[in-house]
Enzyme design. Structure first.
Site, mmCIF file in Angstrom:
data_model
loop_
_atom_site.group_PDB
_atom_site.id
_atom_site.type_symbol
_atom_site.label_atom_id
_atom_site.label_comp_id
_atom_site.label_asym_id
_atom_site.label_seq_id
_atom_site.Cartn_x
_atom_site.Cartn_y
_atom_site.Cartn_z
ATOM 1 N N ARG A 53 7.492 27.648 -8.257
ATOM 2 C CA ARG A 53 8.360 28.767 -7.882
ATOM 3 C C ARG A 53 7.503 30.019 -7.953
ATOM 4 O O ARG A 53 6.353 29.996 -8.312
ATOM 5 C CB ARG A 53 9.596 28.867 -8.766
ATOM 6 C CG ARG A 53 9.558 28.328 -10.201
ATOM 7 C CD ARG A 53 8.662 29.042 -11.137
ATOM 8 N NE ARG A 53 8.887 30.481 -11.056
ATOM 9 C CZ ARG A 53 7.985 31.380 -11.392
ATOM 10 N NH1 ARG A 53 6.793 31.011 -11.813
ATOM 11 N NH2 ARG A 53 8.230 32.671 -11.316
ATOM 12 N N ALA A 55 7.139 33.609 -5.264
ATOM 13 C CA ALA A 55 6.970 33.744 -3.812
ATOM 14 C C ALA A 55 5.618 33.269 -3.295
ATOM 15 O O ALA A 55 5.564 32.420 -2.400
ATOM 16 C CB ALA A 55 7.236 35.199 -3.413
ATOM 17 N N ARG A 90 14.416 27.255 0.087
ATOM 18 C CA ARG A 90 14.900 28.431 -0.649
ATOM 19 C C ARG A 90 14.876 29.621 0.306
ATOM 20 O O ARG A 90 13.929 29.794 1.065
ATOM 21 C CB ARG A 90 14.044 28.725 -1.890
ATOM 22 C CG ARG A 90 14.112 27.666 -2.968
ATOM 23 C CD ARG A 90 13.379 28.074 -4.244
ATOM 24 N NE ARG A 90 14.099 29.126 -4.967
ATOM 25 C CZ ARG A 90 13.588 29.786 -6.002
ATOM 26 N NH1 ARG A 90 12.339 29.544 -6.394
ATOM 27 N NH2 ARG A 90 14.289 30.716 -6.639
ATOM 28 N N GLN A 202 12.694 32.139 -16.860
ATOM 29 C CA GLN A 202 11.285 32.119 -16.458
ATOM 30 C C GLN A 202 10.427 33.004 -17.376
ATOM 31 O O GLN A 202 9.250 32.741 -17.598
ATOM 32 C CB GLN A 202 11.103 32.595 -15.003
ATOM 33 C CG GLN A 202 11.608 31.646 -13.942
ATOM 34 C CD GLN A 202 13.012 31.969 -13.486
ATOM 35 O OE1 GLN A 202 13.861 32.341 -14.299
ATOM 36 N NE2 GLN A 202 13.298 31.822 -12.207
ATOM 37 N N ASP A 243 10.038 39.018 -4.429
ATOM 38 C CA ASP A 243 10.073 37.874 -3.522
ATOM 39 C C ASP A 243 10.114 38.316 -2.079
ATOM 40 O O ASP A 243 9.832 37.534 -1.174
ATOM 41 C CB ASP A 243 11.303 37.015 -3.840
ATOM 42 C CG ASP A 243 11.186 36.459 -5.238
ATOM 43 O OD1 ASP A 243 11.482 37.195 -6.203
ATOM 44 O OD2 ASP A 243 10.741 35.301 -5.377
ATOM 45 N N ASN A 253 14.035 41.002 -5.916
ATOM 46 C CA ASN A 253 13.379 40.294 -7.003
ATOM 47 C C ASN A 253 14.426 39.591 -7.853
ATOM 48 O O ASN A 253 15.631 39.666 -7.583
ATOM 49 C CB ASN A 253 12.542 41.276 -7.844
ATOM 50 C CG ASN A 253 11.549 40.561 -8.750
ATOM 51 O OD1 ASN A 253 10.822 39.684 -8.307
ATOM 52 N ND2 ASN A 253 11.546 40.919 -10.019
ATOM 53 N N LYS A 254 13.940 38.887 -8.887
ATOM 54 C CA LYS A 254 14.846 38.114 -9.721
ATOM 55 C C LYS A 254 16.035 38.938 -10.208
ATOM 56 O O LYS A 254 15.881 40.112 -10.560
ATOM 57 C CB LYS A 254 14.064 37.579 -10.927
ATOM 58 C CG LYS A 254 14.826 36.687 -11.869
ATOM 59 C CD LYS A 254 15.508 35.509 -11.173
ATOM 60 C CE LYS A 254 14.518 34.722 -10.367
ATOM 61 N NZ LYS A 254 15.151 33.813 -9.389
HETATM 62 C C1 LIG Z 1 5.091 36.867 -7.646
HETATM 63 S S1 LIG Z 1 6.605 36.332 -7.055
HETATM 64 C C2 LIG Z 1 7.445 36.126 -8.547
HETATM 65 C C3 LIG Z 1 8.927 36.236 -8.369
HETATM 66 O O1 LIG Z 1 9.504 34.944 -8.088
HETATM 67 C C4 LIG Z 1 10.486 34.689 -9.070
HETATM 68 O O2 LIG Z 1 11.590 34.007 -8.560
HETATM 69 P P1 LIG Z 1 11.705 32.398 -8.779
HETATM 70 O O3 LIG Z 1 11.200 32.103 -10.148
HETATM 71 O O4 LIG Z 1 13.189 32.134 -8.586
HETATM 72 O O5 LIG Z 1 10.875 31.782 -7.681
HETATM 73 C C5 LIG Z 1 10.886 36.056 -9.552
HETATM 74 O O6 LIG Z 1 11.734 36.723 -8.638
HETATM 75 C C6 LIG Z 1 9.546 36.703 -9.644
HETATM 76 O O7 LIG Z 1 9.534 38.091 -9.745
#
Ligand SMILES: CSC[C@H]1O[C@H](OP(=O)(O)O)[C@H](O)[C@@H]1O
Length: 372
Positions: A53, A55, A90, A202, A243, A253-254
């Site tokens: 996971r 981006a 996704r 995360q 993202d 973003n998250k």
């Molecule tokens: C450097 S991109 C990281 C970005 O991705 C994460 O989402 P996910 O863990 O759901 O893929 C999160 O938004 C992070 O900031």
């Protein structure tokens, strides 16, 4: 980065020259396990299930997913089916569509017998490019930390970050963490407030693990603590990942990032977003148009961790039968972003700022349809 002193990336071509290995991030922090992907479907499932996971890493995995598909069947129908299958994994990280378009545009004109080799070559290039982009983000963001360190006369620079925008979210280095790693390696005292980042945690499970491996001082905090820390003057700087960032600087973003940006603005704390060029969606202006992933409610109602016996277990933490909503991302409007840290420099979160760093892309963006 190093894992127990041994250099690692998050994804790499296996020794057999065609299968692909990843770190299974759903097992961290309690188990460090790698996984071998041998098919398009396994690559798609790795993205969907968040074994990989982040981006940039999603983009890199999708690129290798196309290569795995071409190794099996390099026909036109198979190429289109692979593209569609991976795109559907996704919806939010634009790097997924960016990587798939890159591979499709490269492979579509080629004869079927040339596609697999070209796909593997390009996937490897995308990985190398990501490592270089993230390292450069570190170089560009480091002065921000150095300036605060100079002001604080040796006292630690307190950086708050949200979710995991570390090397586990990319091929290596990370985006938000790259300046932190470089500052730490340079001997600058930093302390990272790590938002646990419900519901997938995360931050608590991945960012904390990464920082521990690298020896960076940090503390995990519940998501709701950040505003209090800022009010108490305990946060000098926020750096998060993204993202998908629109061409005017709206940052997706998250989930929870927006709330941190509001608290930062209210307390005069600089709020930076670190991103590589491929994370900008030049076809979108307004962040409210970014597709926001809604994931399984079970991620909210249940949590997986290590029990007293040292076994991984999943437990229900909420009222049985109560419905739950699981929005995975939110959008921080550009007006709340102090600056964007990219591999080409730090710019204002604005159309002018991004166009100044990426003139060749801003020019092409006029009139393009939106990426889903
Ligand atoms: C450097 S991109 C990281 C970005 O991705 C994460 O989402 P996910 O863990 O759901 O893929 C999160 O938004 C992070 O900031």
């Amino acid at each position: 980065m190093n894992v127990d002193g041994v250099p690692h990336r998050t994804i790499w071509l296996a020794e057999d020259g065609w299968s692909v290995e990843i770190i299974d991030q759903t097992k961290l922090p309690h188990r460090f396990e790698t996984l071998r992907l041998t098919s398009l479907d396994q690559a798609a499932e790795a993205i969907r299930s968040m074994q990989v996971r982040g981006a940039p890493l999603i983009g890199a995995t999708a690129a290798y997913g196309i290569a795995l598909a071409m190794a099996e069947d390099a026909g036109d129908a198979a190429l289109k089916a692979a593209y569609d299958s991976l795109l559907a994994t996704r919806p939010t990280a634009v790097n997924l569509r960016w990587a798939l378009d890159d591979l499709y545009d490269l492979l579509q004109p080629l004869g079927a017998n040339a596609r697999a080799a070209a796909a593997y070559l390009r996937a490897a290039e995308i990985c190398e490019e990501d490592v270089a982009l993230c390292r450069a983000i570190g170089d560009r963001g480091l002065p921000l930390i150095e300036a605060i360190a100079a002001r604080k006369g040796g006292a630690p620079v307190n950086v708050l970050t949200h979710c995991n925008a570390g090397w586990l979210a990319t091929v290596d280095w990370g985006t938000a963490t790259a300046p932190i790693y470089l500052a730490h390696d340079k001997g600058i005292a930093v302390k990272v407030w790590v938002d646990e980042t419900r519901p997938r945690n995360q931050g608590a499970s991945l960012t904390a693990w990464e920082l521990t491996q690298h020896g960076v001082p940090h503390a995990i905090v519940a998501d709701n603590v950040g505003g209090h820390l800022m009010q108490q003057g305990l946060v000098d700087l926020c750096i998060v990942g993204t993202d998908r960032t629109t061409r005017r600087g709206d940052v997706c973003n998250k989930i929870g990032t927006y709330l941190k940006a509001l608290a930062a603005r209210d307390n005069g704390v600089p709020f930076y977003v670190a991103l590589p060029g491929p994370t900008v969606d030049w076809t979108l202006e307004d962040g409210r148009d970014v597709p926001i992933e809604e994931r399984d409610a079970r991620e909210v109602t249940h949590v997986t961790g290590r029990n007293e016996a040292g076994e991984l277990a999943t437990v229900e933490i909420s009222n049985p039968g109560s419905p739950a909503a699981n929005y995975a991302f939110d959008v921080t409007p550009a007006r709340l972003v102090t600056g964007l840290i990219t591999e080409r420099g730090v710019c204002e979160a604005s159309a002018e700022g991004l166009a100044g760093l990426y003139p060749e892309r801003a020019g092409r963006a006029e009139g393009q349809g939106s990426l889903s």
